[in-house]
Write an enzyme that holds these catalytic residues in place. Structure first.
Site, PDB file in Angstrom:
ATOM      1  N   CYS A 110      -9.925   8.462 -33.068  1.00  0.00           N
ATOM      2  CA  CYS A 110      -8.552   7.972 -33.220  1.00  0.00           C
ATOM      3  C   CYS A 110      -8.251   7.707 -34.694  1.00  0.00           C
ATOM      4  O   CYS A 110      -8.992   6.981 -35.356  1.00  0.00           O
ATOM      5  CB  CYS A 110      -8.369   6.687 -32.420  1.00  0.00           C
ATOM      6  SG  CYS A 110      -6.748   5.951 -32.663  1.00  0.00           S
TER       7      CYS A 110
ATOM      8  N   CYS B  92      -9.330  -0.768 -29.410  1.00  0.00           N
ATOM      9  CA  CYS B  92     -10.665  -0.282 -29.024  1.00  0.00           C
ATOM     10  C   CYS B  92     -11.664  -0.852 -30.034  1.00  0.00           C
ATOM     11  O   CYS B  92     -11.332  -1.044 -31.192  1.00  0.00           O
ATOM     12  CB  CYS B  92     -10.754   1.242 -29.121  1.00  0.00           C
ATOM     13  SG  CYS B  92      -9.670   2.135 -28.007  1.00  0.00           S
TER      14      CYS B  92
ATOM     15  N   CYS C 108     -16.210  -9.798 -14.918  1.00  0.00           N
ATOM     16  CA  CYS C 108     -15.832  -9.215 -16.211  1.00  0.00           C
ATOM     17  C   CYS C 108     -16.484  -9.995 -17.345  1.00  0.00           C
ATOM     18  O   CYS C 108     -16.162  -9.777 -18.503  1.00  0.00           O
ATOM     19  CB  CYS C 108     -14.311  -9.195 -16.359  1.00  0.00           C
ATOM     20  SG  CYS C 108     -13.570 -10.817 -16.229  1.00  0.00           S
TER      21      CYS C 108
END
Ligand code: SAH
Length: 458
Positions: A77, A86, A414
């Site tokens: 990216c 990210c 999570c």
């Protein structure tokens, strides 16, 4: 105690990176003192500049990778370093999967003191890009031009973005097309500083299996100039569009959505599927963002629940009831509990949409509702599934699980740290963790999701 810290601020040193922290940062020890180095990978020899010192650990900036890891990758990216959305693009995907497994295994050993529990290799994606089905993009005005993209880290400055490599390609198209059309029609973006202008956010939602798309314009006011032209243009240019929604948010706030939602054209919702279950998704509904991996995760939940059709199942923290509906196909009865009332409304709509009648959804805090179900109704589930937010389970709920004595517990997590803490609590009270399966729900980011199978030892 400063004399025990072997480095000074701004000192440049060489460091060998021995591990990877929760946010993907490299960790190395300099004369026994731990330094966190964002961007460095385990196994690398690096040169760094020390930036911050705490009592037991510090931070350093990566200056040079002298010996790269075999998992070092060129981030594909172009805005990877600016955006911050990210965190692991500089790691090969194989490296990311190994890293995520390691985080889970380390937490179980260090925090949970759980020995001999198998932690399987992370289940990843074949194509770990373009997976997100929802994008929420702030709109702004920079140098006389409309921009839509992301906030530069720790600021409210919007950086324009042409595309996002983890978004579904339709999302990029929706955002770019909407931006172009708004510009052409002279519809002004919202300006946070003066609380002026109109369009605050563009939200794109995509049904992965159905391909249905929705565009949501979050505006400061109800009136939109050239509204008909706008609708006509959006319909002409956006692929697979079935719904144009306006959400009105007049407040001075960082919260994206306001209270009022209006359908400007088409349906109120898009539809998508996970396995055979259909879901109706409105502008503001919560829905898992990675539908491919959600199926992988829920298949594991089904496997670990080992249902044969006779069981009563509790699905705590059920959100819009995705796991409940998925499991209901193979259980006698499922009870979902969730604190957000709107999510429970969606859950009920989705149960109806699928003609599922053996589920019941209750609004409230799991740690309150489930003890009541046990004490007042004498409920004794066979299987309890939990999928809590990062802080894990409240002790009241853990205690009730132990009191109810279900044969199996399936724990979707999570946050490996709170998972390890809760597994230890249950282990001490008769629940053996049999295996743990990390599942990569958010490739390229540091999020670590896992699912654990526990059984009651008699
Ligand atoms: N199982 C769902 C969503 C899990 S996300 C799915 O797979 O889609 C965690 C959910 O827990 C969120 O929907 C959040 O609103 C809910 N939640 C947070 N605290 C809660 C509490 N104390 N009791 C019940 N639900 C809670």
């Amino acid at each position: 105690m400063t004399e025990t810290i072997p480095v000074r601020k701004n000192q440049m040193i060489e460091l060998y990176i021995t591990g990877q922290g929760h946010e993907g940062e490299g960790v190395g020890k300099y004369e026994g003192y731990a330094l966190f180095v964002p961007g460095a990978l385990s196994g690398e020899q690096v040169r760094v500049r020390v930036t911050k010192l705490n009592k037991n650990y510090g931070f350093a900036q990566l200056l040079e990778v002298m010996q790269p890891s075999r998992h070092r990758a060129q981030p594909p990216c172009p805005i990877y370093h600016q955006c911050g959305g990210c965190q692991l693009q500089h790691m090969t995907y194989e490296g990311q999967l190994q890293h995520k497994r390691q985080i889970v295994a380390d937490a179980l050993a260090r925090i949970g003191k759980l020995e001999g529990v198998p932690v399987h290799p992370t289940l990843g994606m074949d194509e770990p890009w373009k997976y997100r089905n929802k994008s929420q993009v702030p709109v702004g005005w920079v140098d006389g031009r409309m921009v839509a993209g992301f906030y530069a880290p720790r600021t409210h400055e919007i950086i324009d973005m042409q595309g996002c490599l983890i978004q579904h390609p339709y999302s990029d198209e929706i955002v770019n097309t909407t931006k172009r059309i708004l510009n052409e029609l002279g519809i002004r973006p919202y300006d946070e500083k003066g609380h002026r202008g109109l369009v605050r956010h563009i939200v794109a939602r995509v049904g992965y299996h159905t391909k249905e798309t929705m565009v949501v314009l979050v505006t400061k006011e109800r009136e939109i100039p050239h509204k008909h032209k706008l609708i006509e243009q959006l319909r002409e240019w956006i692929p697979h569009l079935v719904s144009i929604i306006q959400n009105i948010n007049p407040s001075i706030t960082n919260v994206i959505f306001g209270q009022e939602t209006v359908t400007l054209w088409g349906k109120d919702t898009i539809e998508d599927r996970i396995g055979d279950i259909r879901f109706s998704i409105s502008a503001r509904s919560f829905f898992q963002v990675n539908p491919v991996q959600t199926k992988v995760l829920y298949d594991k939940a089904l496997e670990y629940a080992r249902l044969n059709g006779d069981e009563t199942v509790i699905d705590a923290y059920c959100g819009i009831g995705t796991i409940s509906l998925f499991l209901s196909q193979q259980a006698k009865r499922v009870i979902g509990v969730e604190v957000v009332a709107d999510a429970i409304e969606d859950a009920k709509i989705n149960a109806e949409l699928n003609g599922i009648e053996n589920v019941e959804f209750l609004v409230g805090q799991a740690e309150q509702v489930i003890p009541e179900l046990f004490e007042a109704r004498g409920l004794r589930p066979d299987v309890v599934v939990v999928d809590p937010p990062r802080k894990g389970l409240e002790e009241a709920l853990l205690q009730t699980i132990v009191d109810m004595q279900p044969e199996r517990v399936v724990y979707v997590s999570c946050n490996p740290s709170t998972l390890a803490r809760d597994l230890r609590y249950l282990e001490d009270r008769g629940y053996k963790t049999q295996e743990v399966q990390p599942v990569d729900m958010f490739p390229q980011t540091f999020h670590v999701e896992s699912i654990s199978s526990l059984i009651l030892e008699k």
